[in-house]
Design an enzyme around this catalytic site. Structure first.
Site, PDB file in Angstrom:
ATOM      1  N   LYS A  29       0.867  -1.182   0.000  1.00 46.90           N
ATOM      2  CA  LYS A  29       0.000   0.000   0.000  1.00 46.90           C
ATOM      3  C   LYS A  29       0.905   1.233   0.000  1.00 46.90           C
ATOM      4  CE  LYS A  29      -4.234   1.440   2.358  1.00 46.90           C
ATOM      5  NZ  LYS A  29      -5.128   1.573   1.215  1.00 46.90           N
TER       6      LYS A  29
HETATM    7  N1  PPE Z   1      -8.045  -1.715  -2.881  1.00 45.17           N
HETATM    8  C1  PPE Z   1      -7.474  -0.502  -2.802  1.00 45.17           C
HETATM    9  C2  PPE Z   1      -6.775   0.044  -3.987  1.00 45.17           C
HETATM   10  C3  PPE Z   1      -7.543   0.206  -1.601  1.00 45.17           C
HETATM   11  O1  PPE Z   1      -6.984   1.407  -1.511  1.00 45.17           O
HETATM   12  C4  PPE Z   1      -8.232  -0.346  -0.497  1.00 45.17           C
HETATM   13  C5  PPE Z   1      -8.332   0.392   0.790  1.00 45.17           C
HETATM   14  C6  PPE Z   1      -8.802  -1.631  -0.637  1.00 45.17           C
HETATM   15  C7  PPE Z   1      -8.666  -2.283  -1.842  1.00 45.17           C
HETATM   16  C8  PPE Z   1      -9.469  -2.322   0.513  1.00 45.17           C
HETATM   17  O2  PPE Z   1      -8.503  -2.752   1.439  1.00 45.17           O
HETATM   18  P1  PPE Z   1      -8.843  -2.886   2.994  1.00 45.17           P
HETATM   19  O3  PPE Z   1      -9.069  -1.513   3.505  1.00 45.17           O
HETATM   20  O4  PPE Z   1      -7.648  -3.532   3.577  1.00 45.17           O
HETATM   21  O5  PPE Z   1     -10.064  -3.710   3.114  1.00 45.17           O
HETATM   22  N2  PPE Z   1      -8.368   1.812   0.678  1.00 45.17           N
HETATM   23  C9  PPE Z   1      -8.088   2.631   1.816  1.00 45.17           C
HETATM   24  C10 PPE Z   1      -7.857   4.074   1.424  1.00 45.17           C
HETATM   25  C11 PPE Z   1      -9.037   4.819   0.944  1.00 45.17           C
HETATM   26  C12 PPE Z   1      -8.739   6.287   0.770  1.00 45.17           C
HETATM   27  O6  PPE Z   1      -9.552   6.972   0.111  1.00 45.17           O
HETATM   28  O7  PPE Z   1      -7.735   6.790   1.283  1.00 45.17           O
HETATM   29  C13 PPE Z   1      -9.146   2.495   2.890  1.00 45.17           C
HETATM   30  O8  PPE Z   1     -10.239   1.986   2.639  1.00 45.17           O
HETATM   31  O9  PPE Z   1      -8.861   2.897   4.011  1.00 45.17           O
END
Ligand code: PPE
Length: 315
Positions: free
Chosen positions: A167
């Site tokens: 990330k």
């Molecule tokens: N894909 C991406 C590209 C992504 O950024 C997130 C989280 C997810 C999948 C889901 O992952 P998880 O949160 O572990 O279930 N995105 C984060 C950032 C959003 C933002 O706008 O900043 C979040 O949901 O916190």
């Protein structure tokens, strides 16, 4: 506050940020314009939520998020100068100081102020954690009614170009482009296809498809983030008795004919998708399987039941 614009509404009421080992005033949590991570996107971060559960405020899947932060850092040789336990304790203390029952948590570690040039090894690693209240990511209504999304004309970068399991701050320019395009065209969010043209994820969400009562989600080799909410949804769905195909390859066309679609993510939680490129999905509203999983998800966050005890770290 020199050179800093007015505080965004989102951060109103936040007093303290943890930065490099200290609790500092919100206004003082700044960094130099020649920060390596600002120029080259060499940072890693997390998005985590703390929920007001029946047993008190608790961070959802905190250990997994922390582990992913350190794993992301490893990819870029970012040596976070704090032990996982130190970051954990700092975060818990920050939430206590801010007296928040529920909040969003944003830890970040990045190559800081040092010499510029691509090699970051002479830049110190800077680390910060901020917390603030953050409601429904795509709007309260979205959780009930679902969102209208569009397939992005921007493809997701392949993991061979920028590792998608990490990330990384810089990698989010891809998400920003997809989101700008979709919202600019009047949609709430985008879906990005991978280099092969198959479904990857949302700009900040994983995606699930329901067909004939079974659940499918793109596998980790489809250039997606290994979402922690994604894994939680898989576990909850299986515990509810659903068959989940978690290594699926999903073509664009399958989205249009799906019975149901929904996003998962820390910020987005479980958000139904009611249309893709103006094509109604199912009945064009939250479907029954999505509803069952979403209800279970929020119930678990409310109740923090024994069964999922290891998902909660109490503040
Ligand atoms: N894909 C991406 C590209 C992504 O950024 C997130 C989280 C997810 C999948 C889901 O992952 P998880 O949160 O572990 O279930 N995105 C984060 C950032 C959003 C933002 O706008 O900043 C979040 O949901 O916190």
């Amino acid at each position: 506050m020199d050179g800093v614009s007015e505080r965004p509404e989102m951060f109103e009421g936040v007093d303290t940020v943890w930065q490099d080992g200290e609790f500092v005033d919100f206004e003082d949590a700044t960094t130099h314009v020649l920060t390596h991570g600002l120029h080259y996107g060499t940072g890693v971060f997390e998005g985590v939520r703390c929920y007001d559960t029946a047993n008190g405020p608790a961070i959802f899947r905190w250990e997994e998020h922390l582990q992913r932060l350190y794993d992301s850092a490893k990819v870029y040789d970012i040596e976070i100068p704090f032990e996982q336990a130190e970051l954990s304790e700092a975060t818990l203390e920050l939430i206590r100081r801010e007296e928040l029952q529920s909040c969003y948590i944003r830890p970040i570690a990045y190559y800081g102020y040092g010499p510029l040039g691509l090699n970051p090894s002479k830049s110190p690693v800077e680390t910060a954690i901020a917390v603030w209240p953050w409601g429904a990511y795509l709007g309260e209504e979205a959780l009930e009614e679902g969102v209208d999304v569009a397939i992005s004309s921007w493809r997701k970068h392949a993991s061979s170009q920028i590792p998608t399991n990490a990330k990384t701050t810089g990698a989010y320019v891809n998400s920003v482009l997809a989101n700008l395009e979709a919202t600019g065209n009047g949609y709430t969010e985008a879906i990005v296809l991978n280099k092969e043209g198959n479904v990857a994820e949302g700009p900040g969400e994983n995606i699930f498809l329901v067909r004939d009562g079974e659940i499918h989600t793109p596998g980790l080799a489809e250039s997606i983030l290994d979402g922690i909410t994604r894994q939680s949804v898989i576990d909850l769905a299986e515990d509810l008795g659903y068959t989940v195909h978690e290594g699926a390859t999903i073509s664009r066309g399958e989205l249009y004919t799906a019975d149901e679609l929904f996003f998962s993510g820390t910020a987005a939680e479980v958000t139904p998708i009611r249309s893709v490129d103006d094509n109604e999905i199912g009945a064009g509203t939250k479907g029954p399987v999505t509803d069952e999983i979403q209800t279970r998800f929020f119930d678990v966050l409310d109740e923090a039941p024994e069964q999922y005890d290891d998902w909660f770290t109490y503040v």
